[in-house]
Each structure stands twice: as C-alpha cells, then as structure tokens.
Write a protein that holds these residues in place. Sequence first.
Motif, short mmCIF file in Angstrom:
data_model
loop_
_atom_site.label_atom_id
_atom_site.label_comp_id
_atom_site.label_asym_id
_atom_site.label_seq_id
_atom_site.Cartn_x
_atom_site.Cartn_y
_atom_site.Cartn_z
N THR A 105 -3.61 -2.17 7.32
CA THR A 105 -3.57 -3.01 6.13
C THR A 105 -3.00 -2.18 4.99
O THR A 105 -2.69 -1.01 5.16
CB THR A 105 -4.96 -3.56 5.80
N GLY A 106 -2.89 -2.77 3.81
CA GLY A 106 -2.29 -2.05 2.68
C GLY A 106 -0.80 -2.33 2.58
O GLY A 106 -0.15 -2.74 3.54
N GLN B 261 -13.39 -4.55 3.52
CA GLN B 261 -12.27 -4.83 4.41
C GLN B 261 -12.73 -5.00 5.85
O GLN B 261 -12.26 -5.91 6.55
CB GLN B 261 -11.25 -3.69 4.32
N ASP C 114 -5.85 1.90 6.03
CA ASP C 114 -5.35 1.26 4.81
C ASP C 114 -4.23 2.12 4.23
O ASP C 114 -4.47 3.19 3.67
CB ASP C 114 -6.49 1.12 3.80
N GLN D 70 -7.15 -6.23 0.23
CA GLN D 70 -8.33 -5.66 -0.41
C GLN D 70 -8.97 -6.63 -1.41
O GLN D 70 -10.19 -6.83 -1.39
CB GLN D 70 -7.97 -4.35 -1.11
#
Length: 439
Positions: A325-326, A190, A208, A363
């Motif tokens: 992110t995530g 990432q 994340d 991811q």
Amino acid sequence: MDTSGMYVGLDIGTTSIKVIVAEYLEGQLNVLGVGNERSAGLSRGVIVDIDKASEAIKRAVKTAEEKASIQIHDVIVGISANKLKIEPVSGMVAIGDQAREITDQDVRDVAAAAIIQNLPPEREIINLVPDEFIVDGFDGIKDPRSMVGVRLEMNGMLFTGPKTIVHNTKKAVEQAGLNPQLAVVSPIAQGLSILSDGEQDFGTVLLDLGGGQTTAAVIHDHRLKYAEVDPEGGDYITKDISVVLNTSLENAEKLKRNYGFADSTRASEDNSFPVDVVGQSRPTDISEQYLAEIIEARLLQIFDKLKAQLAATNALTLPGGIVLTGGVAALPGISDLVKEAFDVTVRVSIPDQMGLRHPSFTQALSLVNYRGKMSEVDLLVQSAVTGNQQLATHVVKQVAPQPAESQPTPERPRTTETRTKQPKKRGQGIKKFFSDFFD
C-alpha cells in the motif's frame, strides 16, 4: 460496535495530507468528501515544523469541508510507527467485597490499571488494545459488562512511541483548530481495513511504501506484532532521478509519475521522452528503461534493509505474504519487484471507492474504517489512555444537507497487476516463527 456514524480520517504524510469524511452505516463506508493537499513541515514521515504542518492540515480540511458540506471539529489521526514499542500488559481491579454487575467505569479502571507503569520520559502511550477480560478467573471474555463478579482483570497490548512524534502530531492538529479525538498507530488501522480475515489471522507483512518513509508491519492473530520503518521512500526516488538526470525536483517528480516503472525489465528501451536538463538549452531524450533503472535501484536498497529485519523474525515465512500500500505502490511493476526481492506472494491493495482508487488513499480510509469498527469496549479502554471519558459517536456536524460533490481523481491512478505464486515449503518456518517470536 458502532453501526452508524460520521467520521473524519486525517493522514499526515510527508508528500501529501489527506482528509476523508465518511459515513459509516450498517458496516458500509460512504465517502462524503475528500481533501488532498501538498504537505509542508514534514521530513521522513515526522513533523519537524508544527506551524507549516498545521497550515497544510487547514488547507486539506477546508477542501474536505467544502466537498462534504460539513464543518469538521474532531478527527481520527494516524501516528507513524517510527520507533514503535509493543508490549503485553495486564491489570486487575476489585469490583467490591460482594459480587455486583461490572460497569463501563470498571472497564476504564482495569484498563487504567494495566497502563500504570514507569514510562521513560521520552515515550508516550498511543494505543491500548484489549485481548481478553477475566472475571473471577473465567478468561477469554471480550465484553465483561453486565457480568457479575468481585474481580476484573484485563490482558492487552500497549503501543508507545517517541513523545516528540506523538506530541508534534497532536499539536499540529490542535493548532489547525481541530480536536485529535482518537490517535491510532497507522499499521493497526491499515491491517484491520485492508487485510482479509485470513491474512490477519495467519499472518501477513503489510508494506506501506510512502513518500517520506517505508513501513513494514507484521499482522498476526489479528494484532500488530512488529513494525520496522526505513526512513526512505518516494521522495528519495525523486531526488535520485533529479541528481542522475540533472533536472529539477519538480521535473523529476513528474517523470516518476508519468513514465516511471518499478521493475526495469518491464520498461522499454525504445520508448523515450524529453527531459529538461539544467544548463542545457534543449531537452535531452531519456529512455523509459533508464528511468526505471534509477527507480529500481533505490527500491531494492530499501527492500534489502527491510528484508534483513523481517528475516530476523521469520516474518517472511508467514502464509499471507506481503500486501503493498502507499503512494509508491502505484508504480507499474512494483509487485513483480517486491516478489523477486522477498520471494513471497505479493498483492497490491487499492481502495475500491470511486475517485479514491489509488493506494495513497488507503491510510486515510483505514482510519475512518478503524473508528467505525471499534466496539464500545474498545472505546472505553482507549478512553483510559486519552482521559476522555466518552469518545463521541459523531465527529462532524453537518451544516447543510447538500449532496456530496464528485470525488477528485487522484494523480495518475495506474493499475498494477498482481501475480502470485504458491509459497514454498514453510511448515517448519511457521512453527518456529510462532514459538520463537509471537508466542
């Protein structure tokens, strides 16, 4: 570095399993097919039932195969950063009594020499990343092949994880009929893929926000230097909604996706929606703000714990701030809440590929991108870890030259505004951070 190749990224998440088939041409990523299926056999980011997990992987792979018109054999799989250990290593090998050209095998040998150590029986090597090679005392070399010397040394970073996590992940992949050709610690992939060169260089915290866990990773000097995992994520938010509103988990998940806000100050007290309550014949109206307060409470609890860990290493003084992110990063108001909780600049990373503009796909895309950007030396070094003498260039075989179908639209992709502010005085903190932690 590979300029072309076809690769498959496999993201085994607690909430969903994503498979992305992509072609890497002259540094550009072209997505050919996507598989996105509900997970099974995972808990808090870790595989706890290999049979169920492998069946879920099979379903996701089958979807991706149909979309891309290919047959998938080899995959790049992400390994969570749970209890990750990072340590510097070095190795040295003699080329010979007389100087000769350094070969691929010499690079493998020096990498193998660097990982000769007594690992605890409960740990397993995931990645070995070279920092530099030294030929007869000349350091700072990135690729020593074809150089002439009598002694070759390598300095690098070794990443190890719990054997249970690594084994279960690879076993589930193999049981699904696939070859885990390359395993990568998820934040490493990432960091390389979604952070700018400056963010990787000067230092950034990658947060994340996954379904089963939340991972905070520190990237500095283009390397993963620290990772902390909190075993709470989007699933915990869903459970909180279910318990507080006395509704089913399925309904709670829908409420979170359709009406949820991370920041309660951005939600409206006047806007309401019906909720099916267990034991009641008629739905109950719940305000948007009340739902947001439930979500916000869990997120702040997660952030408080991670903040304490990051503050202990002075990571929050790094100029790159936090990059989100995530899947949970798709919640409206998330950047404002993180900014308030950590008091740093914040941005949300969203893939720009059509049909994948949702942070939950980051991811899987990062895994493909990481493999495409690996140099020949990186592959040789990693082959010393895996025992595979030559990592294949192409990881899928095309069955028919049919055009790729349109990509699926992810669930409720909502735009999250990113507002940043100038960092406060951090000069002394950064110097201390460099001297006390990374160096």
